[in-house]
Design an enzyme around this catalytic site. Structure first.
Site, mmCIF file in Angstrom:
data_model
loop_
_atom_site.group_PDB
_atom_site.id
_atom_site.type_symbol
_atom_site.label_atom_id
_atom_site.label_comp_id
_atom_site.label_asym_id
_atom_site.label_seq_id
_atom_site.Cartn_x
_atom_site.Cartn_y
_atom_site.Cartn_z
ATOM 1 N N SER A 1 9.972 6.838 -2.841
ATOM 2 C CA SER A 1 9.175 7.414 -1.761
ATOM 3 C C SER A 1 8.827 6.366 -0.701
ATOM 4 O O SER A 1 8.513 5.222 -1.020
ATOM 5 C CB SER A 1 7.881 8.004 -2.326
ATOM 6 O OG SER A 1 7.165 8.645 -1.306
ATOM 7 N N CYS B 1 -0.568 4.483 -4.211
ATOM 8 C CA CYS B 1 -0.440 3.737 -2.965
ATOM 9 C C CYS B 1 -1.605 2.747 -2.876
ATOM 10 O O CYS B 1 -2.763 3.148 -3.009
ATOM 11 C CB CYS B 1 -0.462 4.681 -1.762
ATOM 12 S SG CYS B 1 -0.513 3.801 -0.191
ATOM 13 N N ILE C 1 6.750 1.151 -11.197
ATOM 14 C CA ILE C 1 5.440 1.058 -10.584
ATOM 15 C C ILE C 1 5.506 1.323 -9.076
ATOM 16 O O ILE C 1 6.600 1.317 -8.513
ATOM 17 C CB ILE C 1 4.833 -0.364 -10.782
ATOM 18 C CG1 ILE C 1 5.824 -1.406 -10.267
ATOM 19 C CG2 ILE C 1 4.450 -0.594 -12.219
ATOM 20 C CD1 ILE C 1 5.366 -2.855 -10.348
ATOM 21 N N ASN C 2 4.356 1.494 -8.454
ATOM 22 C CA ASN C 2 4.264 1.477 -6.994
ATOM 23 C C ASN C 2 4.223 0.002 -6.563
ATOM 24 O O ASN C 2 4.294 -0.894 -7.398
ATOM 25 C CB ASN C 2 2.992 2.213 -6.541
ATOM 26 C CG ASN C 2 3.117 2.763 -5.120
ATOM 27 O OD1 ASN C 2 3.557 2.054 -4.220
ATOM 28 N ND2 ASN C 2 2.729 3.998 -4.912
ATOM 29 N N GLY D 1 14.330 1.356 -3.396
ATOM 30 C CA GLY D 1 13.746 1.447 -2.056
ATOM 31 C C GLY D 1 14.085 0.245 -1.204
ATOM 32 O O GLY D 1 14.939 0.298 -0.322
ATOM 33 N N THR D 2 13.444 -0.873 -1.504
ATOM 34 C CA THR D 2 13.595 -2.075 -0.680
ATOM 35 C C THR D 2 15.041 -2.568 -0.627
ATOM 36 O O THR D 2 15.449 -3.197 0.353
ATOM 37 C CB THR D 2 12.637 -3.163 -1.212
ATOM 38 O OG1 THR D 2 11.310 -2.618 -1.222
ATOM 39 C CG2 THR D 2 12.644 -4.410 -0.349
#
Lengths: 307, 257
Positions: free
Chosen positions: A21, A130, A190-191, A264-265
């Site tokens: 996300s 978040c 994890i976030n 993501g990254t």
């Protein structure tokens, strides 16, 4: 034949690489482009009740070991976002779509979850993690009773699987147990890790919000530890997240107990074809180890036998 | 990896009543049409085209908090620079037409420098509301063949800069058109080029946050302006439904331009 398929919550993730996300998931076209780039599933941007502009810039700082971001949950609001979801669903019928939502109370979470599944989401991910939006995200997971209420309320509202995305914490196994008991069908960990950057010449925090979330290779050891602990503490599937950049990273997360991972990254460091590259590397490493199926990998780091 | 570099403003040049250039020593290499993210510590961070003369410089139109602050800053003050980002113009042609208005010249000045270096012939059509708002009039007239248009007729052609562009395209042998400025203007230039099968590259602008292709804020029809652009070719523009029509707000809502 080496297979990268992994089944969880009744859905097949093949490869077990899911867009995390917050990365290129505001527009249907961008998500579709990443599915074409090899993603086996996508999580939408975290969507709330109303349009929200997020924090002021700078919202991103590039580091040697990853990224810092403090976007601040910008989103067009659920009513507007539905158009993107419907457009994506019509073009990506065979890819599991996971709708990420954030809110400050159980009622709003349930409302958003219902809107998500009514408009094409197969699974709902609750943003309980978040690290840089006061009253949302990690503020929910930090109160176990509130987190439990949120999950119970969503569970009683929709039939589709619910994922609880948790923040990194020394107490993550306890939180995961609460989530499982409240009805979560899976845990995402994890976030990003709460962090900041300061510029010396101006003696100023760089991010507009001063603090943000750290992602990328630098947090991989933290994510691995969290997945390892949650796997021991719960029975439900885990989706690993945090610094997965290569096929080896993904397989390490699966060994720790994840059934699939979010990426993501790595889109920044390896481009939009990152999922295809990671999947190819996974296959190559599995073939070298004479492993044909991911069931031979998932959770195996807990057995610790001499190979 | 591109961390933020802190630079000191060396000098300031007022270009028009609403546009100024800030000069500083940055020293990184960049291509014509690329951009940087300019950080005003404690205020904001905004994308800006970058150019080079004796110093590196950005050219800023006053139109919001960040740019207001840049208009109040003085030599000696510090700003942050990260980048360069984006693709830049691809210039390999013999005769170029530049069509620009508003603050678009900021993105094109480096292309003019490049063309001068390579002995590429350039015609410029420069537009503004009034004579005093014509950006880089002297620079363009020193280095290119300049035609001017103003909305009020205070200088040059009384009317749209696209009228001038159309005339040049019809009468001269142009290989490539570069354009940057108000999107309605660029859309018109694009249509003129498509009708005559002339190569065009347009530098687009969208609300930008990360600058590195991950946040999806500046996306136009699935392409990230910060990473896939900001310069798009005619073929890419043909595939865009949102070009000249829609943009996204800070919240990500699609709204009419």
């Amino acid at each position: 034949m080496t297979s990268l398929g992994s089944k969880s919550f009744g859905f097949e993730f093949d490869p077990p690489l899911i867009l995390a996300s917050g990365i290129l998931d505001q527009t249907a076209e961008s998500m579709e482009r990443l599915i074409r780039g090899g993603m086996g599933g996508v999580v939408t941007k975290s969507i709330g009740m109303k349009a929200r502009g997020g924090h002021s810039n700078p919202t991103v700082v590039e580091l040697d070991t990853g990224l810092l971001n403090a976007m601040g949950l910008p989103n067009p609001g659920i009513d507007s976002y539905i158009e993107e979801l419907v457009a994506l669903k019509s073009k990506a019928k065979n890819t599991p779509l996971i709708g990420s939502i954030f809110a400050s109370d159980p009622h709003d979470f349930a409302f958003l979850a219902e809107k998500m599944v009514l408009n094409g989401a197969d699974i709902v991910e609750l943003n309980l993690s978040c690290p840089h939006a006061e009253g949302y995200g990690a503020s929910i997971a930090s109160e176990p009773d509130l987190m439990a209420e949120v999950i119970e309320e969503v569970k009683s509202t929709i039939d589709e699987p619910i994922l609880a995305k948790l923040p990194p914490s020394s107490l993550i196994a306890e939180k995961a147990k609460v989530a499982e008991k409240s009805g979560a069908d899976g845990i995402v960990c994890i976030n990003t890790v709460k962090a900041m950057a300061i510029n010396f010449e101006t003696r100023t925090p760089i991010l507009g919000n001063k603090v943000g979330g750290y992602s990328g290779p630098g947090i991989k050891p933290i994510g691995l530890r969290c997945v390892f602990e949650v796997y021991s503490a719960t029975e439900i599937p885990i989706i690993g997240c945090g610094g997965i950049t290569t096929g080896r990273d993904a397989l390490e997360y699966l060994s720790a107990g994840a059934s699939a991972v979010q990426v993501g990254t790595a889109i920044r460091s390896r481009g939009k074809e990152a999922p295809q590259k990671i999947a190819d590397e996974m296959k190559e490493l599995m073939e070298r180890e004479r492993i044909s199926d991911l069931s031979e990998v998932i959770g195996k780091a807990h057995e610790c036998a001499v190979k | 990896m591109s961390s933020v570099d802190i630079v000191e403003i060396e000098k300031i040049q007022e270009e028009t009543p609403t546009i100024r250039s800030l000069f500083f020593e940055w020293g990184k290499k960049f291509k014509a049409g690329q951009f940087v993210m300019i950080w005003i510590p404690g205020v904001d961070e905004v994308p800006m085209a970058i150019s080079k003369e004796d110093f590196d410089f950005i050219t800023v139109k006053k139109r919001g908090d960040a740019t207001e602050t840049l208009h109040e800053m003085e030599p000696g003050q510090k700003i942050g620079v990260r980048g360069p980002y984006g693709n830049g113009y691809d210039i390999k042609r013999e005769k170029i037409l530049i069509v620009t208005g508003g603050c678009g010249g900021a993105s094109l000045m480096e292309a003019v420098h490049f063309a001068e270096d390579k002995d590429i012939e350039v015609v410029t059509c420069l537009g503004a509301k009034t004579e005093e708002e014509l950006l880089f009039r002297d620079r363009f007239s020193d280095m290119t063949e300049l035609r001017v248009a103003t909305d009020d007729g205070s200088a040059g052609h009384h009317g749209f800069v696209t009228d001038l562009a159309k005339k040049v395209i019809c009468e001269e042998d142009i290989d490539l058109v570069l354009t940057c400025g108000p999107e309605i203007m660029m859309k018109k230039v694009f249509e003129i080029c498509v009708a005559r099968d002339i190569q065009i590259q347009a530098s687009l602008e969208r609300y930008m946050k990360c600058g590195i292709g991950i946040c999806d804020s500046c996306t136009i029809d699935g392409k990230q302006v910060c990473l896939d652009g900001p310069v798009f070719t005619g073929d890419e523009l043909k595939e865009m439904d949102e070009f000249g029509k829609f943009e996204r707000t800070k919240e990500g809502r699609l709204v009419e331009l």
